[in-house]
Design a protein around this motif. Structure first.
Motif, short mmCIF file in Angstrom:
data_model
loop_
_atom_site.label_atom_id
_atom_site.label_comp_id
_atom_site.label_asym_id
_atom_site.label_seq_id
_atom_site.Cartn_x
_atom_site.Cartn_y
_atom_site.Cartn_z
N THR A 163 0.83 -1.21 0.00
CA THR A 163 0.00 0.00 0.00
C THR A 163 0.86 1.26 0.00
OG1 THR A 163 -1.79 -1.15 1.16
CG2 THR A 163 -1.79 1.26 1.25
N ARG A 164 1.90 1.26 0.83
CA ARG A 164 2.78 2.43 0.89
C ARG A 164 3.51 2.68 -0.42
NH1 ARG A 164 4.28 0.24 5.94
NH2 ARG A 164 6.29 -0.42 5.09
N SER A 165 3.69 1.63 -1.21
CA SER A 165 4.41 1.77 -2.48
C SER A 165 3.59 2.51 -3.53
CB SER A 165 4.79 0.40 -3.03
OG SER A 165 3.64 -0.27 -3.56
N GLY A 166 2.26 2.61 -3.28
CA GLY A 166 1.39 3.23 -4.27
C GLY A 166 1.05 2.32 -5.44
N ARG A 167 1.31 1.02 -5.28
CA ARG A 167 1.04 0.06 -6.36
C ARG A 167 0.18 -1.10 -5.81
NH1 ARG A 167 6.90 -1.24 -8.86
NH2 ARG A 167 5.68 -2.02 -10.62
N PRO A 168 -0.98 -0.82 -5.25
CA PRO A 168 -1.75 -1.87 -4.56
C PRO A 168 -2.22 -2.99 -5.46
CG PRO A 168 -3.08 0.12 -4.85
CD PRO A 168 -1.67 0.49 -5.21
N LYS A 169 -2.37 -2.74 -6.76
CA LYS A 169 -2.91 -3.77 -7.65
C LYS A 169 -1.88 -4.84 -8.03
CE LYS A 169 -6.52 -0.86 -9.66
NZ LYS A 169 -7.11 -0.31 -10.91
N VAL A 170 -0.63 -4.66 -7.60
CA VAL A 170 0.38 -5.66 -7.97
C VAL A 170 0.25 -6.93 -7.13
CG1 VAL A 170 2.01 -3.88 -8.71
CG2 VAL A 170 2.17 -4.80 -6.37
N PHE A 171 -0.46 -6.85 -5.99
CA PHE A 171 -0.56 -7.99 -5.07
C PHE A 171 -1.98 -8.56 -5.16
CE2 PHE A 171 -0.31 -9.44 -0.38
CZ PHE A 171 0.25 -10.66 -0.77
N ARG A 172 -2.09 -9.81 -5.62
CA ARG A 172 -3.41 -10.37 -5.93
C ARG A 172 -3.73 -11.67 -5.17
NH1 ARG A 172 -3.31 -9.87 -12.60
NH2 ARG A 172 -2.65 -7.67 -12.69
N HIS A 173 -3.02 -11.97 -4.12
CA HIS A 173 -3.27 -13.23 -3.44
C HIS A 173 -2.94 -13.11 -1.97
CE1 HIS A 173 1.07 -14.33 -3.28
NE2 HIS A 173 1.11 -13.51 -4.29
N ARG A 174 -2.87 -14.22 -1.26
CA ARG A 174 -2.56 -14.23 0.16
C ARG A 174 -1.05 -14.19 0.38
NH1 ARG A 174 -4.20 -20.59 1.40
NH2 ARG A 174 -3.10 -21.46 -0.39
N THR A 175 -0.65 -13.95 1.62
CA THR A 175 0.77 -13.82 1.95
C THR A 175 1.43 -15.18 2.19
OG1 THR A 175 0.44 -11.63 2.87
CG2 THR A 175 2.38 -12.81 3.63
N GLY A 176 0.66 -16.19 2.55
CA GLY A 176 1.26 -17.49 2.79
C GLY A 176 0.26 -18.51 3.26
N TYR A 177 0.76 -19.72 3.50
CA TYR A 177 -0.11 -20.82 3.88
C TYR A 177 0.69 -21.92 4.56
CZ TYR A 177 1.76 -22.02 -0.72
OH TYR A 177 2.60 -22.21 -1.79
N GLN A 178 -0.01 -22.67 5.37
CA GLN A 178 0.55 -23.83 6.05
C GLN A 178 1.01 -24.85 5.01
OE1 GLN A 178 -2.44 -25.66 8.45
NE2 GLN A 178 -1.48 -27.66 8.47
N THR A 179 2.16 -25.47 5.27
CA THR A 179 2.65 -26.49 4.34
C THR A 179 3.25 -27.64 5.13
OG1 THR A 179 3.99 -26.81 2.35
CG2 THR A 179 4.94 -25.44 4.07
N GLY A 180 3.76 -28.63 4.41
CA GLY A 180 4.31 -29.81 5.07
C GLY A 180 4.20 -31.01 4.18
N ILE A 181 3.32 -31.99 4.55
CA ILE A 181 3.07 -33.13 3.67
C ILE A 181 2.39 -32.63 2.41
CG2 ILE A 181 1.80 -35.29 3.41
CD1 ILE A 181 2.16 -35.83 6.32
N HIS A 182 2.91 -33.04 1.26
CA HIS A 182 2.50 -32.47 -0.03
C HIS A 182 2.85 -30.97 0.00
CE1 HIS A 182 -0.65 -35.94 -0.05
NE2 HIS A 182 0.58 -36.37 -0.17
N TRP A 183 2.38 -30.23 -0.95
CA TRP A 183 2.70 -28.80 -0.98
C TRP A 183 1.73 -28.04 -0.07
CZ3 TRP A 183 6.21 -26.63 -4.88
CH2 TRP A 183 6.36 -25.25 -4.76
N LEU A 184 0.45 -28.35 -0.21
CA LEU A 184 -0.57 -27.71 0.63
C LEU A 184 -1.84 -28.53 0.53
CD1 LEU A 184 -2.65 -26.19 -1.52
CD2 LEU A 184 -0.82 -24.53 -1.59
#
Length: 387
Positions: A305-326
């Motif tokens: 948001t501070r960068s002034g380019r909010p539309k460049v980010f279109r998904h979540r920041t991360g997710y639990q992983t381990g067995i298999h990818w997710l």
């Protein structure tokens, strides 16, 4: 390690039986806390977590692992797969069914056998490998059964990894770091995406691992594809390159990474990647026990948001992983998520951004929550690589 079938090479469960007992005990406690009489585990990753069997034989009807407090779990599986389930799991009670249409009556009969025909039964309604028809079929045979959504139950338990699992993630990351180094060293003008992928596969084979299915590896204009598979596309001067891949050890744990590179210079990629690095690093810096998954996501978004380019980010920041990818239904670092971080949780944090022309670049890390913050598992820097 023990299996029902002896002398089969590469068979057996990858961890001591005591580890599976620990997992089952924690899942059983969660079942009781949720007020359920039983749980039907059907997602592939959760099946592997609790039983050792990878679950992939369940491609046309579920293979539910039925967990009932106070009893040993029961596996309801297709008859064709019984020998594999016996060889690759520690479960003793295996009930077979022959054809797809046999699944619902056989599963219902198992529940009835244990007096659960009118019980409150948890189903992984929000996970893969369970169709509405499967649930409806069981309920048609058990009209007094109460269906409860237990999508997050196993996920919430498996999110906190044991020391054996953390070691498994370290072993997985050691292979993924080989993937990254081979990707980077293979970049030269004229090399094709598939050639780089083949180089990676060869190096993983030497190290005793395999490449995780459906790798993302693209160059140039094909970096506009969010999950682009390797093709005969060749790398040109000043082209960007991106990979999201993982090496997989025998035990099946996966530690994927995103890494980007440029052959020469590319101002668009360089600017966007710098922003991705900043957002990723700030999100990692706020990780500590007690912080919510939504707060980690908010930290990354604040940088964008501070960068002034909010539309460049279109998904979540991360997710639990381990067995298999997710697994669908696992913990997610996303807006308004409320789960609190605990020591031993492990997340993949892919900071992938879209440029104004549609190209994608970015970086990621696999992190483990510690008493004091977050430990990064990779030894390869997430900075932009210049080939």
């Amino acid at each position: 390690m023990t299996t029902h079938i002896k002398n089969i090479p590469e068979a057996g469960v990858p961890f001591p039986i005591s580890e599976y007992g620990r997992r089952l005990e924690r899942v059983t406690a969660a079942i009781e806390k949720a007020g359920l009489d039983a749980l039907l585990v059907t997602s592939h990753g959760h099946l592997r977590y609790l039983s050792g069997y990878h679950g992939f034989g369940a491609y046309f009807a579920p293979f539910p692992l039925i967990v009932i407090p106070g009893r040993q779990p029961i596996y309801v599986v297709r008859e064709f797969e019984v020998s594999t389930v016996q060889a690759e799991s520690w479960i003793n009670d295996i009930v077979p069914y022959a054809q797809q249409q046999d699944f619902a009556p056989v599963c219902a009969e198992v529940l009835r056998r244990y007096g659960l025909q009118a019980g409150k039964i948890g189903f992984e309604l929000g996970c893969w490998n369970l169709a509405p028809a499967d649930v409806n079929g069981i309920q048609a045979h058990l009209p007094d059964m109460e269906v409860a959504d237990a999508t997050r139950l196993v996920a919430s338990v498996s999110a906190v990894k044991s020391p054996l699992e953390i070691q498994a993630m370290r072993e997985a990351m050691a292979l993924t770091d080989i993937v990254v180094r081979t990707f980077q060293s293979s970049l030269r003008e004229g090399v094709e995406e598939v050639q780089v992928c083949m180089n990676i596969q060869q190096e993983l084979f030497k190290a005793g691992g395999t490449l995780y299915e459906a790798p993302t590896l693209v160059f140039g204009e094909r970096t506009k594809l969010s999950h682009g598979s390797p093709s005969r596309n060749a790398l040109r001067k000043n082209d960007p390159a991106i990979m999201e891949m993982a090496g997989v050890p025998k035990h099946g744990y996966v530690a994927g990474l995103v890494r980007s590179a440029v052959l020469g210079r590319n101002p668009e990629t360089e600017s966007l990647h710098s922003l991705a690095e900043e957002a990723l690093e700030y999100a990692i810096s706020v990780i500590k026990p007690g912080v919510t998954t939504g707060e980690v996501d908010a930290a990354a978004r604040s940088v964008i948001t501070r960068s002034g380019r909010p539309k460049v980010f279109r998904h979540r920041t991360g997710y639990q992983t381990g067995i298999h990818w997710l697994e669908r239904g696992n913990l997610s670092l996303e807006p308004k998520a409320v789960e609190r971080l605990e020591v031993g949780m492990n997340f993949h944090m892919p900071m992938l951004l879209f440029s104004e022309t549609g190209r994608i670049c970015g970086c990621s890390e696999q992190v483990v929550v510690t008493d004091s913050g977050a430990e990064i598992l990779s030894s390869t820097p997430h900075t932009l690589y210049y080939a």
